[in-house]
Design an enzyme around this catalytic site. Sequence first.
Site, PDB file in Angstrom:
ATOM      1  N   ASP A 104      41.233  41.212 -47.529  1.00 31.83           N
ATOM      2  CA  ASP A 104      39.863  40.722 -47.350  1.00 31.83           C
ATOM      3  C   ASP A 104      39.264  40.202 -48.653  1.00 31.83           C
ATOM      4  O   ASP A 104      39.671  40.588 -49.747  1.00 31.83           O
ATOM      5  CB  ASP A 104      38.958  41.849 -46.830  1.00 31.83           C
ATOM      6  CG  ASP A 104      39.117  42.059 -45.336  1.00 31.83           C
ATOM      7  OD1 ASP A 104      40.012  41.442 -44.735  1.00 31.83           O
ATOM      8  OD2 ASP A 104      38.355  42.869 -44.785  1.00 31.83           O
ATOM      9  N   HIS A 256      42.463  44.587 -50.328  1.00 30.67           N
ATOM     10  CA  HIS A 256      41.534  43.568 -50.817  1.00 30.67           C
ATOM     11  C   HIS A 256      42.187  42.803 -51.961  1.00 30.67           C
ATOM     12  O   HIS A 256      42.763  43.414 -52.871  1.00 30.67           O
ATOM     13  CB  HIS A 256      40.226  44.188 -51.319  1.00 30.67           C
ATOM     14  CG  HIS A 256      39.413  44.829 -50.237  1.00 30.67           C
ATOM     15  ND1 HIS A 256      39.681  46.094 -49.768  1.00 30.67           N
ATOM     16  CD2 HIS A 256      38.337  44.375 -49.534  1.00 30.67           C
ATOM     17  CE1 HIS A 256      38.805  46.409 -48.814  1.00 30.67           C
ATOM     18  NE2 HIS A 256      37.994  45.380 -48.659  1.00 30.67           N
TER      19      HIS A 256
END
Length: 772
Positions: A104, A256
């Site tokens: 993400d 991430h």
Amino acid sequence: MTTTTPSRGRRRAPTRIQRAAGKAAALQKPRVILAGLLLLALTSVMLLDGYLRAEVGGDQRVRTGASSSQVPDKVLDGGPILSFRGGQATTVSVPDKTIALTFDDGPNPTWTPQVLAILEKYDIPATFFLVGSMVSRYPGIVADMVEQGNEVGIHTFTHVDLSYQSDARVNREMQQTQLALAGAAGITTTLFRAPYSSETDAVDNYSWPVYKKLGEQGYTSVFVDTDSDDWKRPGVSKIIKWATPDDGEGASVLFHDAGGERSQTIKALPAYIEKMKAKGYTFTTISGAIQEEESAGGRQAGAGGVQVGGAQSGGQQPGGQAAQRESNGQAGAGASSLQAAHREATGATLYEGKALIGAVAVAEWTVPVLSVGLLVVGVAVMGRFGMMLILARRHYRQRNRRRFSWGPPVHQPVSVIVPAYNEKECIANTLESLAKSTHPIEIIVVDDGSTDGTSEIARNAARELGMTNVRVIRQENAGKPAALNNGVRSAGYDIVVMMDGDTVFEPDTVRLLVQPFADPEVGAVAGNAKVGNRNTVIGAWQHIEYVMGFNLDRRMYDLLRCMPTIPGAIGAFRREAVLEVGGMSEDTLAEDTDITIAMHRAGRRVVYQEHARAWTEAPGSLKQLWSQRYRWSYGTMQALWKHRKSLTDKGPSGRFGRVGMPLVVIFQIVTPVFAPLIDVFTVYSMIFVDFKAALLAWLAVLAVQLVCAAYAFRLDREQYRYLLMMPLQQLAYRQMMYLVLIHSCITAMTGGRLRWQKLKRTGEVGTPAGVS
């Protein structure tokens, strides 16, 4: 009192300025528009850059414990992949022994390339949920990502929680990200992951309508069932532990690649991949996980194959027509760039996407360059304030010490030249003030073709005041320089004082103004112009500007011996010096600046006499103010260009070129041109960076300006109450002056010419005794 009238023969040929007036008038409006568009374009670039940087941050949760009574149980208890086939909510789980590796918040120029290198090394794919603003800023990384065989999904454009946004904002976040993907990699996507989302059991009544709406548009929403929590930076071992699913179960695992410092993620990822491969796991994309699950019989998508994230029967496909490829869920490095969730961007979507990427590239280049430039400008401006204060103080102390003297007192009479064009409201007041002069003078009123009876009013006023030292000369309209030259040729004395027809002198003004001529080196003297109509908002703003300009700027230039302008409202010259440089030139609109520079180049000294004061009527409306300052600033540019060779002048006559010219160019042209961007950057910082810090910085600059203004007011013994208008002046008046200068620069660059613009006068500025 005598009157001279030229012969009425053949009409005088128009001057160069007059010949160009018609053309100039037709060109001014487009130039105003161009100036406004230029500033608007720069503002838009900065706002775009700020928008791209807004709200992109860590993965913190923003709400917990909300009701989920409207959310179907099969969704709350289902797998991490949610779609709406045929209008019905359907969830899919990742098959056992399979990892759908997801990232993400990217792309990030530091961390994402390292993640891609690790994936390529281990020959595995992943699904990246990208923030549209970051895609716009780093399109090359996205292109490499897709080319490597990875899959991409939407993580909104600004990383905003869509649960509380309007439908229009939701659509905008999705569409802008699709355009960014189209411009960066030539694709769109059907995958979506909401910022701040987690597992499906966290879906609540706020977020459910968003997922449902996007599902109906053909999007597949992706959640997680295994979270590495790497954004917390808990350490490599904990990241690996938390990312490992239980008992051989399949998982949609969240990492991430942006949104913060991700060095622990980079260290953990290779060890995690090796650990999971050793456990017998395979890695796939979200599309691969869906296809694996359905091909194993877990879900039946109906005849014709699987449409990932799309409605099975006539469903809308976000991003355009599907262009699918078969996937076995193990698309490694070098695989086709078109994953099952990807759609090839074509037509308007592709071109609009490329336009967005281009605009962002301009913003990414422009804003840092402007930031550096404005830092330089800011340092220069603050340095100028400091230099003005120091030199103004030194000038004040030199001129006000008891032993200071220009030389023997000057008592010989002087000629006062008053050029007048349609000055019926003011000319009587002007003559009345001169009648009280304590120095012997002759007065020459040059009526430049007035049509309002100015010359008759002047004669009558002189007669009523019993003045026998007044001559009124009428000439056909030829402009202010021609009127002044006519007055100089007609002058009977060696020193000439020039003033405007809307100006009044104090009784001692002429006496004080001519005293510096006791020094034989002095060729011209600048007086101190004061705003008489200062009791309006516009007048008060100009009053502050005049006091600061005359008491700080001119003191500084005087001490540096490079005075750039003798104001038209009050100035004195040796007549022989004026004739020596050819008189007042019609080459520029700033004849006062032009002749001042010519005086310097002729080796004459130009000084400032702060005690000789003249009271003038400043423009009373914004339109008149614009016209006046436009002429001043453009005329100054003309004069500087005309005398550009002064930069190479040698000896004492070259001092203006060496010192004055650079100072005027830097502080009266270059710095003000960039000054509007300081305000734009201030607003930009307040909105997108740090409101408090930006506000404090603006207040600090205002405080410095207030200190300078207060010192200037103290030197001139002015009332401090007008400084209460200064904050408003900085918010309104200053911006107008910036636009005027930009307008003038564009006129200069496009080769336009202007005529001498006559301002409307009211005659409200009377003798000094009537001015507050």
